[in-house]
Design a protein around this motif. Structure first.
Motif, PDB file in Angstrom:
ATOM      1  N   LEU A  48      30.017  68.977  92.482  1.00  0.00           N
ATOM      2  CA  LEU A  48      31.372  68.950  93.028  1.00  0.00           C
ATOM      3  C   LEU A  48      31.508  67.840  94.063  1.00  0.00           C
ATOM      4  O   LEU A  48      30.686  67.725  94.968  1.00  0.00           O
ATOM      5  CB  LEU A  48      31.681  70.311  93.682  1.00  0.00           C
ATOM      6  CG  LEU A  48      32.937  70.403  94.561  1.00  0.00           C
ATOM      7  CD1 LEU A  48      34.204  70.271  93.732  1.00  0.00           C
ATOM      8  CD2 LEU A  48      32.943  71.726  95.314  1.00  0.00           C
ATOM      9  N   CYS A  49      32.533  67.018  93.901  1.00  0.00           N
ATOM     10  CA  CYS A  49      32.805  65.951  94.864  1.00  0.00           C
ATOM     11  C   CYS A  49      33.795  66.464  95.901  1.00  0.00           C
ATOM     12  O   CYS A  49      34.888  66.899  95.545  1.00  0.00           O
ATOM     13  CB  CYS A  49      33.383  64.735  94.150  1.00  0.00           C
ATOM     14  SG  CYS A  49      33.953  63.460  95.307  1.00  0.00           S
ATOM     15  N   THR A  50      33.390  66.404  97.153  1.00  0.00           N
ATOM     16  CA  THR A  50      34.296  66.866  98.208  1.00  0.00           C
ATOM     17  C   THR A  50      35.270  65.761  98.622  1.00  0.00           C
ATOM     18  O   THR A  50      36.163  65.987  99.423  1.00  0.00           O
ATOM     19  CB  THR A  50      33.509  67.352  99.456  1.00  0.00           C
ATOM     20  OG1 THR A  50      32.674  66.292  99.913  1.00  0.00           O
ATOM     21  CG2 THR A  50      32.665  68.555  99.110  1.00  0.00           C
ATOM     22  N   GLY A  51      35.083  64.567  98.044  1.00  0.00           N
ATOM     23  CA  GLY A  51      36.008  63.476  98.332  1.00  0.00           C
ATOM     24  C   GLY A  51      37.307  63.617  97.562  1.00  0.00           C
ATOM     25  O   GLY A  51      38.398  63.443  98.106  1.00  0.00           O
ATOM     26  N   CYS A  52      37.195  63.967  96.250  1.00  0.00           N
ATOM     27  CA  CYS A  52      38.403  64.031  95.422  1.00  0.00           C
ATOM     28  C   CYS A  52      38.567  65.366  94.701  1.00  0.00           C
ATOM     29  O   CYS A  52      39.583  65.598  94.068  1.00  0.00           O
ATOM     30  CB  CYS A  52      38.405  62.886  94.412  1.00  0.00           C
ATOM     31  SG  CYS A  52      37.127  63.025  93.146  1.00  0.00           S
ATOM     32  N   GLY A  53      37.546  66.221  94.739  1.00  0.00           N
ATOM     33  CA  GLY A  53      37.662  67.527  94.108  1.00  0.00           C
ATOM     34  C   GLY A  53      37.176  67.584  92.678  1.00  0.00           C
ATOM     35  O   GLY A  53      37.170  68.651  92.048  1.00  0.00           O
ATOM     36  N   ILE A  83      26.660  60.087  93.270  1.00  0.00           N
ATOM     37  CA  ILE A  83      27.869  59.268  93.396  1.00  0.00           C
ATOM     38  C   ILE A  83      28.940  59.835  92.472  1.00  0.00           C
ATOM     39  O   ILE A  83      28.698  60.041  91.284  1.00  0.00           O
ATOM     40  CB  ILE A  83      27.594  57.794  92.995  1.00  0.00           C
ATOM     41  CG1 ILE A  83      26.439  57.195  93.818  1.00  0.00           C
ATOM     42  CG2 ILE A  83      28.872  56.946  93.151  1.00  0.00           C
ATOM     43  CD1 ILE A  83      26.708  57.080  95.298  1.00  0.00           C
ATOM     44  N   CYS A  84      30.142  60.034  92.987  1.00  0.00           N
ATOM     45  CA  CYS A  84      31.237  60.558  92.173  1.00  0.00           C
ATOM     46  C   CYS A  84      31.743  59.473  91.221  1.00  0.00           C
ATOM     47  O   CYS A  84      32.082  58.378  91.667  1.00  0.00           O
ATOM     48  CB  CYS A  84      32.374  61.042  93.072  1.00  0.00           C
ATOM     49  SG  CYS A  84      33.818  61.578  92.130  1.00  0.00           S
ATOM     50  N   PRO A  85      31.804  59.770  89.902  1.00  0.00           N
ATOM     51  CA  PRO A  85      32.280  58.771  88.935  1.00  0.00           C
ATOM     52  C   PRO A  85      33.786  58.518  89.022  1.00  0.00           C
ATOM     53  O   PRO A  85      34.281  57.545  88.461  1.00  0.00           O
ATOM     54  CB  PRO A  85      31.904  59.382  87.583  1.00  0.00           C
ATOM     55  CG  PRO A  85      31.886  60.846  87.820  1.00  0.00           C
ATOM     56  CD  PRO A  85      31.425  61.030  89.259  1.00  0.00           C
ATOM     57  N   LYS A  86      34.512  59.371  89.699  1.00  0.00           N
ATOM     58  CA  LYS A  86      35.968  59.220  89.792  1.00  0.00           C
ATOM     59  C   LYS A  86      36.396  58.426  91.017  1.00  0.00           C
ATOM     60  O   LYS A  86      37.242  57.541  90.922  1.00  0.00           O
ATOM     61  CB  LYS A  86      36.657  60.594  89.807  1.00  0.00           C
ATOM     62  CG  LYS A  86      36.400  61.427  88.573  1.00  0.00           C
ATOM     63  CD  LYS A  86      36.971  60.777  87.326  1.00  0.00           C
ATOM     64  CE  LYS A  86      36.692  61.617  86.091  1.00  0.00           C
ATOM     65  NZ  LYS A  86      37.042  60.946  84.847  1.00  0.00           N
ATOM     66  N   CYS A  87      35.838  58.772  92.181  1.00  0.00           N
ATOM     67  CA  CYS A  87      36.281  58.095  93.404  1.00  0.00           C
ATOM     68  C   CYS A  87      35.201  57.203  94.015  1.00  0.00           C
ATOM     69  O   CYS A  87      35.490  56.449  94.947  1.00  0.00           O
ATOM     70  CB  CYS A  87      36.775  59.110  94.429  1.00  0.00           C
ATOM     71  SG  CYS A  87      35.468  60.112  95.175  1.00  0.00           S
ATOM     72  N   GLY A  88      33.959  57.283  93.503  1.00  0.00           N
ATOM     73  CA  GLY A  88      32.899  56.401  93.963  1.00  0.00           C
ATOM     74  C   GLY A  88      32.254  56.781  95.285  1.00  0.00           C
ATOM     75  O   GLY A  88      31.394  56.065  95.795  1.00  0.00           O
TER      76      GLY A  88
HETATM   77 ZN   LIG Z   1      35.183  62.063  93.955  1.00  0.00          ZN
END
Ligand SMILES: [Zn+2]
Length: 83
Positions: free
Chosen positions: A50-55, A5-10
């Motif tokens: 790497l989160c592909t949702g927000c980078g 889970i991305c800590p920035k965008c969830g």
């Molecule tokens: Zn993200």
């Protein structure tokens, strides 16, 4: 981030790479823990997420031997909690 889970965008859009993002002298080599331009230094691979949702991305050093040496290397300074 390591849980997927991305800590920035969830979002659950996190990918990992065991020889990930590098910060070598040329930008193409492994992460350089010690040494600078023109020196060999101690290098090791990074484990990147790497989160592909927000980078957003995070990097980890998996080499425990290298982590144990960091306090002996001048260019690394311990960050005091609450500074
Ligand atoms: Zn993200």
């Amino acid at each position: 981030m390591k849980d997927g889970i991305c800590p920035k965008c969830g979002q659950a859009s996190v990918y990992e790479c065991t020889k990930g993002v590098t910060y070598g002298n040329t930008g193409a080599g492994p992460f350089v823990i010690e040494g600078g331009w023109g020196s060999v230094g101690h290098e090791c691979d990074t484990h990147s997420y790497l989160c592909t949702g927000c980078g957003y991305f995070e990097n980890y050093i998996d080499d425990a031997e290298m982590l144990a040496k960091v306090h002996t290397i001048k260019k690394w300074t311990l960050v005091s909690p609450g500074r």
